[in-house]
Design a protein around this motif. Sequence first.
Motif, PDB file in Angstrom:
ATOM      1  N   GLY A   1       0.803  -1.174  -0.007  1.00 18.54           N
ATOM      2  CA  GLY A   1      -0.163  -0.042  -0.062  1.00 18.54           C
ATOM      3  C   GLY A   1       0.882   1.271   0.025  1.00 18.54           C
ATOM      4  N   PRO A   2       0.022   2.354   0.391  1.00 24.01           N
ATOM      5  CA  PRO A   2       0.880   3.603   0.538  1.00 24.01           C
ATOM      6  C   PRO A   2       1.307   3.603   1.632  1.00 24.01           C
ATOM      7  CG  PRO A   2      -1.594   3.926   0.519  1.00 24.01           C
ATOM      8  CD  PRO A   2      -1.432   2.505   0.036  1.00 24.01           C
ATOM      9  N   VAL A   3       2.165   4.328   1.969  1.00 27.23           N
ATOM     10  CA  VAL A   3       2.825   4.486   3.240  1.00 27.23           C
ATOM     11  C   VAL A   3       1.961   4.518   4.241  1.00 27.23           C
ATOM     12  CG1 VAL A   3       4.690   6.057   4.647  1.00 27.23           C
ATOM     13  CG2 VAL A   3       5.088   5.613   2.127  1.00 27.23           C
ATOM     14  N   VAL A   4       1.161   5.423   4.336  1.00 28.27           N
ATOM     15  CA  VAL A   4      -0.045   5.353   5.428  1.00 28.27           C
ATOM     16  C   VAL A   4      -1.188   5.120   4.744  1.00 28.27           C
ATOM     17  CG1 VAL A   4      -1.395   6.745   6.971  1.00 28.27           C
ATOM     18  CG2 VAL A   4       1.188   7.245   6.779  1.00 28.27           C
ATOM     19  N   PRO A   5      -1.762   3.995   5.140  1.00 28.08           N
ATOM     20  CA  PRO A   5      -3.062   3.600   4.205  1.00 28.08           C
ATOM     21  C   PRO A   5      -4.145   4.541   4.426  1.00 28.08           C
ATOM     22  CG  PRO A   5      -2.824   2.381   6.182  1.00 28.08           C
ATOM     23  CD  PRO A   5      -1.709   3.126   6.096  1.00 28.08           C
ATOM     24  N   THR A   6      -4.890   4.863   3.185  1.00 28.02           N
ATOM     25  CA  THR A   6      -6.020   5.454   3.268  1.00 28.02           C
ATOM     26  C   THR A   6      -7.459   5.043   3.644  1.00 28.02           C
ATOM     27  OG1 THR A   6      -6.639   5.522   0.880  1.00 28.02           O
ATOM     28  CG2 THR A   6      -5.068   7.315   1.767  1.00 28.02           C
ATOM     29  N   ASP A   7      -7.450   3.490   3.275  1.00 30.54           N
ATOM     30  CA  ASP A   7      -8.776   2.744   3.605  1.00 30.54           C
ATOM     31  C   ASP A   7      -8.941   2.665   4.904  1.00 30.54           C
ATOM     32  OD1 ASP A   7     -10.749   0.779   1.989  1.00 30.54           O
ATOM     33  OD2 ASP A   7      -9.830  -0.319   4.010  1.00 30.54           O
ATOM     34  N   PRO A   8     -10.229   3.065   5.387  1.00 30.66           N
ATOM     35  CA  PRO A   8     -10.426   2.992   6.972  1.00 30.66           C
ATOM     36  C   PRO A   8     -10.293   1.634   7.406  1.00 30.66           C
ATOM     37  CG  PRO A   8     -11.935   4.253   5.699  1.00 30.66           C
ATOM     38  CD  PRO A   8     -11.356   3.728   4.711  1.00 30.66           C
TER      39      PRO A   8
ATOM     40  N   VAL B   1      -8.078  -0.736   6.662  1.00 29.78           N
ATOM     41  CA  VAL B   1      -6.644  -1.045   6.669  1.00 29.78           C
ATOM     42  C   VAL B   1      -5.978   0.000   7.726  1.00 29.78           C
ATOM     43  CG1 VAL B   1      -4.550  -1.071   5.426  1.00 29.78           C
ATOM     44  CG2 VAL B   1      -6.440  -2.056   4.398  1.00 29.78           C
ATOM     45  N   TYR B   2      -6.386   1.155   7.559  1.00 30.63           N
ATOM     46  CA  TYR B   2      -5.999   2.355   8.740  1.00 30.63           C
ATOM     47  C   TYR B   2      -6.166   1.881   9.962  1.00 30.63           C
ATOM     48  CZ  TYR B   2      -4.773   6.488  10.884  1.00 30.63           C
ATOM     49  OH  TYR B   2      -4.025   7.344  11.777  1.00 30.63           O
TER      50      TYR B   2
ATOM     51  N   TYR C   1      -2.911   0.462  11.128  1.00 33.43           N
ATOM     52  CA  TYR C   1      -1.810   1.591  11.205  1.00 33.43           C
ATOM     53  C   TYR C   1      -2.103   2.193  12.519  1.00 33.43           C
ATOM     54  CZ  TYR C   1       1.042   5.424  10.136  1.00 33.43           C
ATOM     55  OH  TYR C   1       2.106   6.300  10.226  1.00 33.43           O
TER      56      TYR C   1
END
Lengths: 143, 143, 143, 143, 143, 143, 143, 143, 143, 143
Positions: F73-80, F82-83, F86
Amino acid sequence: MDLTDKLLAAKKAKGFSFGQLGELLGYDEVWVAALFYRQASASVEEVGKLADALDLPAAALEKLTESSLKGLGPVVPTDPLVYRFYEIMQVYGMPLKAVIHEKFGDGIMSAIDFTMSVEKEENPNGDRVNILMSGKFLPYKKW
Amino acid sequence: MDLTDKLLAAKKAKGFSFGQLGELLGYDEVWVAALFYRQASASVEEVGKLADALDLPAAALEKLTESSLKGLGPVVPTDPLVYRFYEIMQVYGMPLKAVIHEKFGDGIMSAIDFTMSVEKEENPNGDRVNILMSGKFLPYKKW
Amino acid sequence: MDLTDKLLAAKKAKGFSFGQLGELLGYDEVWVAALFYRQASASVEEVGKLADALDLPAAALEKLTESSLKGLGPVVPTDPLVYRFYEIMQVYGMPLKAVIHEKFGDGIMSAIDFTMSVEKEENPNGDRVNILMSGKFLPYKKW
Amino acid sequence: MDLTDKLLAAKKAKGFSFGQLGELLGYDEVWVAALFYRQASASVEEVGKLADALDLPAAALEKLTESSLKGLGPVVPTDPLVYRFYEIMQVYGMPLKAVIHEKFGDGIMSAIDFTMSVEKEENPNGDRVNILMSGKFLPYKKW
Amino acid sequence: MDLTDKLLAAKKAKGFSFGQLGELLGYDEVWVAALFYRQASASVEEVGKLADALDLPAAALEKLTESSLKGLGPVVPTDPLVYRFYEIMQVYGMPLKAVIHEKFGDGIMSAIDFTMSVEKEENPNGDRVNILMSGKFLPYKKW
Amino acid sequence: MDLTDKLLAAKKAKGFSFGQLGELLGYDEVWVAALFYRQASASVEEVGKLADALDLPAAALEKLTESSLKGLGPVVPTDPLVYRFYEIMQVYGMPLKAVIHEKFGDGIMSAIDFTMSVEKEENPNGDRVNILMSGKFLPYKKW
Amino acid sequence: MDLTDKLLAAKKAKGFSFGQLGELLGYDEVWVAALFYRQASASVEEVGKLADALDLPAAALEKLTESSLKGLGPVVPTDPLVYRFYEIMQVYGMPLKAVIHEKFGDGIMSAIDFTMSVEKEENPNGDRVNILMSGKFLPYKKW
Amino acid sequence: MDLTDKLLAAKKAKGFSFGQLGELLGYDEVWVAALFYRQASASVEEVGKLADALDLPAAALEKLTESSLKGLGPVVPTDPLVYRFYEIMQVYGMPLKAVIHEKFGDGIMSAIDFTMSVEKEENPNGDRVNILMSGKFLPYKKW
Amino acid sequence: MDLTDKLLAAKKAKGFSFGQLGELLGYDEVWVAALFYRQASASVEEVGKLADALDLPAAALEKLTESSLKGLGPVVPTDPLVYRFYEIMQVYGMPLKAVIHEKFGDGIMSAIDFTMSVEKEENPNGDRVNILMSGKFLPYKKW
Amino acid sequence: MDLTDKLLAAKKAKGFSFGQLGELLGYDEVWVAALFYRQASASVEEVGKLADALDLPAAALEKLTESSLKGLGPVVPTDPLVYRFYEIMQVYGMPLKAVIHEKFGDGIMSAIDFTMSVEKEENPNGDRVNILMSGKFLPYKKW
C-alpha cells in the motif's frame, strides 16, 4: 526569545508599523518585515538606524547583517494565509509558466532581483489585498 | 493526447497567443491559460467561442465546463520557473503575513475571489516580469 | 509551560467548561477552544474579559490578540479523534466536491468566513456527535 | 473510462442531479456521490435501481456492490475545495478534540456510523454551504 | 523527566510488572502499559490507586485523567518490534480487508471499542507471542 | 486484468468463500487471501489444486509459486479498514513493546514465522472481529 | 518511445558522441545532453540542424523548441551518480553558502544564467571527473 | 552556542576570511568552511593551529578531530543559494550522467576523493561564481 | 550530555577501542558499538563490567539493560558512510532477494538472529572494508 | 513485458540458476542478478554470451550494455526481505560508522568498488544467510 520575537516586541512597544520603519530606512514595508524574519540582510548602517528606532543595542541586531539560512516553513504550509500562496503556485503555476514563456521565451522570473509590495484597496464589496511582484526575467543561457 | 495538449496544439496551429484568445473571450490571458490547464472552468457559451476560434468540435471541449480536480504538481515543484513561486512563499510568506495582518487584521487574501496578470516591463538592465495579484481580504469570522 | 497549557490549567482550576467561557465572551465554545489553541485571535477587550474570568494577568494573555501561525499538527494526524476528520476528507472529499459544485457551481466553501459548532445528541443506541459547519460559498472569479 | 467516469457521464446524459438520484434510491445525495466515487457500496437491488435510472447494464455496475479500496487522494489534497476540509482539520482539529472530550469523555466521533449532508443557505451577503456531520460517539473501551 | 519516564521508573523501583498493576487496577496489562504511554486515560479513582501503588503523589499523575494527543511514533516506525506491526499491515492489510468483508460485509473493525492482550506460549521450537485483538465490527451506515 | 483481479473474479463466479478455498487447500482463509494478493507463495501442487477449483489454467497461476514484491500500500493507508491496523500500531505499538519485553526480554515477534486468523464473534451489542496473531519470539542475538 | 529515447537511439545509430553533436550545433556537450533530456530548449534552426544530423524528421523534434516542465527525478535521487550531486549539496551546501557570501555578499549563484562542462583528467591514480560550473552572481535586491 | 557558531564568532572577531584561514592551515577555503560546519575532520595538529589562530582553547575544538554525522539540511533545501545546487542536480543530473558515462563508462564521480573551489570572476555584466569540482572517477567493479 | 555521548567520552578518556571493550565483554566490537548507541541491550552483569572498564558508576549505565526505541536516523540517511548502506539496499536489494529466494525459497534473512563484523583488509590498491553479515533464514510459514 | 521480466522468464525456461549463469559469464551470481535488474551493465561480449545461454536475440539485450537509472524501490522498502537491509542500516548504521572510523579513519566504504556474495550455511538450528560485502575504503580527501 529569538531575534525575530525581540524585534517584533520592540516594534510593538514603540508603536511602529512596518510602513513607518520602511520610511525610516528608505525601504518598502515588506522588505522590513523580511528583515525581521531573517529573510533579508542589511548593512551595518541600516541596522544601526533600526536599532536606534527600536531602542535596542546595535550589538543585539548585529546578526541582521548576515545572510542567515532562508526559508521559513514546513514543506506545505499549514497557516491559511501562507497556504494561499502555495495554492496559487499549485493551481496557477503552469498557466503562469505558459504565459511567461509566451511573452519572454524560455527562462524564469528571478526571486532574487525581485521586489514585492502590498497595497490595501478599499472596496465596498470587501477590501482587496493587491500584491505586486516584480522580478527580473532571466533567460536560460545556452552554452 | 489529453485535453490540455489538444488545446495547446490547436492554439499553436492557429497561431494564437493567450492574449489574443483572452481578448476574444473577454478575459485576461492568465485566466485563459488556467482554463487550458483545467484550473478554471467556463460557461457553455465561452467554451463554444473557444472551440470556434481553435477550430475544434465543441463536444471535445465540453469538459472545460466542469470543475476538475485542481492543483498541478508535485508537492515541491522541480521546474525552476514554478519553483520560484514556491520559494517566494517559503522566504516571504511570514513577512507577507505580518504586513497583511498589520494592514487588514486577522484574515487572509482569497485565492478564489482572486485575479492575476502578468506584464512585461522593458528595461535596459533586463526586462522585468511584473505580476499583479489581487485577492479579496477575508477577515476571520468570530462566532 | 506554553500559553495553551496555562489557559487550560486555569480553566480547569476555575472549573469552567468551554461552553461557560463561550457564554461569558458571547461566542461559541468551539471558537473559545480555537482561541485557547492559538487558532483564533481576539480583541483586547475580549482578552481582558477572559483574563478576568481565569484570574490571569491580562498581560500574560496579550499574545491572544495576535494572529499566530495556524495549523496544529503533523501532516497526517495520528490522534484517532483528529484523524477521523482527515479520513472524512480522504473518503468524502470528492463526493462533497461533486455535490457542492452541483448545487453552487465552481467555487469553494470558505474556511475563513466559517463557523462550526458541536452538539451532543442523546441516543439510546449511543450518543451522537453532531457537527454543523457553515462556510460562505466563494465562487471562482473569472477575470 | 473508469466506472466513476461512466457513472458521471450517464448521470449527465440523463440530466439527473445527485439529489434526484438520492430520492430515487432513498438515500442522501452525498451518499449517492460517495457511491459514484466508490467510497460506499450498495446492495444488488440498489445497484439495479441505479442501473435502470441511468440506462446502464446492471452488470457494468456490479463492482458497486463491493467494498473497494477507500480514500481518494494525495496525502495533502491540492484541490482548493477539498483542501479547505484538510485546513479545517489542521486548524480546528485540536479545539474540536477539546470540546468533544469535554462533552463526551475520552473517545471519538465515528466516521463509519456516520452521515453527512450539504445544505445551501441563501444569504444576501453570499450563500452559505452548511454541512451537517453526525457520527456516533465511540467511547474508548477500558479492558 | 516526562510523565511516562516517571511512571516507568517508579514501576521499576517498586518491582511491579504491568500484569501485577493490571490486577491491582482490574485491567489488562496492555491497557496499563497504554496508560503509562498516555494512549489511554483513567478515572480519578483509578489514578489514585495507581499513585498509591507506585508511591507517587496523585497530583503528579493527574494528567492521566485527560485524553492526551495519541499516536507515538514516526510515520514509519524504525524500531524493529514496532515495525513488524507496520509490516503486518502492509503485507496482510488487503487480505484482512477481503476476509473481513466476506464475513461481515462493508465496514471496519473498531480500534476504539477494542481490546488487545498478549500471551506467552511456551514452545520447544521457540516461544510464541500470541496477540488477541478484539474490535467491534462497525458496518458502514447508508444514509 | 491483473492476476489478483482474475483470481477474485473466478472465486466470485464459482461462489467460493476464502474459507472454502482454505479447506480445499488445507490452509487458513487469511493465508489464501494473502496468496490471492501475491503476499504469499504456494507450491506447484497447491497452485494446481487452486487452478482446478477455480477452473483456471494452471499456467495462468504459475506466478503464485514465486515470491513477488510484498507490501501493498501507500505509506499511510487511506482505506479505513486497513488504516485501523496502522492506528493500532501508532497508538499501542510502544505499550506492546513494553509488555512483550517484560514477558520475553529484548527481541521481537516474527512477522514471518507467523500466523493470523479472523473469527466472527456474534454479540448482541454488535458482532466483534477477533484477530489472533501468533508469531515466534525472536530474541536479539548477542555476538 | 518518448522523445528522449528516440533521440538517444538515433544518436547511437549514427555513432555520435554528445561532444560531436555539440560541435555541430556550436554548444557544449552538456547542453546538448540537457536538450536531449528536455531540460533545455532550442531554436527552430538548431532543431533543424539536429534533425539533419540524426536523420530524423524535423517535425518529430519540434517539441524541443518548447520549454517543457523541467526537473527529472525523485525528490532524493536513487541513482548513485546523480545522488553524489545531492550529497555534495547536503554536505557542502552550507560551507559553499558561507564562502560565497564572504566573497560576494548576500545573494546566490544563478542556475539559469549558468554554464557547466565536464572534463576528463587522466591521472595515474585514477582518472578524475572535473566539473566547472559558472553562474552569474545575483545579489539580493533591497527594495 | 554550538561549536559552529563559536567558530564563526571567533573568526568574525579576529577578522579572518575563510581564505586566510585556509592559507594558514594549508587547505582550500571551502574545506575550511566544511570543517567549521562539521562536514570534514582535521588532525590534532591542524585543530591546534586553528585554535591558536582563533584564540580558542584547543580542548574546545577537539570534536573537530572526529567524524561527525554529515549532511546539513532538510530533504529539499529551502535556502535559495543552497537550493540552486539541488536544482542543478534535478535539472542537469541526467544529462551529466549521460555525458560522464559517455566519457568514462559506467561508474560515478566520487564525492569523497573530491575537491571543490570557488572563484570570483569579475565581469562587467555581473560577476560570476565559478565552481570547480574534481572527483575521482570510480568505475563499477564487476565481480 | 546523553548516555551515548557519556559512553563515547569515557571510552576516549580511557583510550579503549571498541575491539578492546569487545574482548573484555566477550562480544564483537560491532555489538559493543551497537550497545553504545542504544541499539542493543545487555545484562546487569555485562553493564557492570562495562562500567568498571570505563570508570563510570553502574547506576549511570543502568538504562543499557533496557530495550530502548531502536533506529537512529532520518528516513534517508544524509551521512555518506551510512548512506552507502542505503544505496546498497536500493541498488542490490532486488538482486539479493532473487538470489536468496533461489537458494533458500520464500523467506527472509533475519535481522534479529543476526551478527555482523567488520574486517580491515590491507590492500596495495587501497584497503578494503569487509563486512560479514550472518542472519538466520526464516522461511515464510504457511498456515 | 519489460527486459527484466523477459530475462527472468528465459532463465526459468532454460532452468538456469543465477549461479550457473555466473559460472558461464565468469562472475558472481549476485552480480548476474544485478545485471538482470538493470543495476549493473555488461560489455557487448558478455551480453552476447548471456543471449546465447538464454536463447534470446542479442539485440533484445543490447540495453544491458548501458548504464540505466539505478535504484529500485520506494523510499522505504515494503518487501520484508528488502526491508531487513533497511533495518540493518537504521539500527546498525551508526555503530558501523563508529567502528569503521575507529579502524580506518574518516571516510567511507565504497558502494561502487564493491563486491557482495551470498552463502548458504547449513545449520541444524536453521540455515543461515551469510552475506559478505567488500568495499574499498575511501578516505576523505583534504584539499
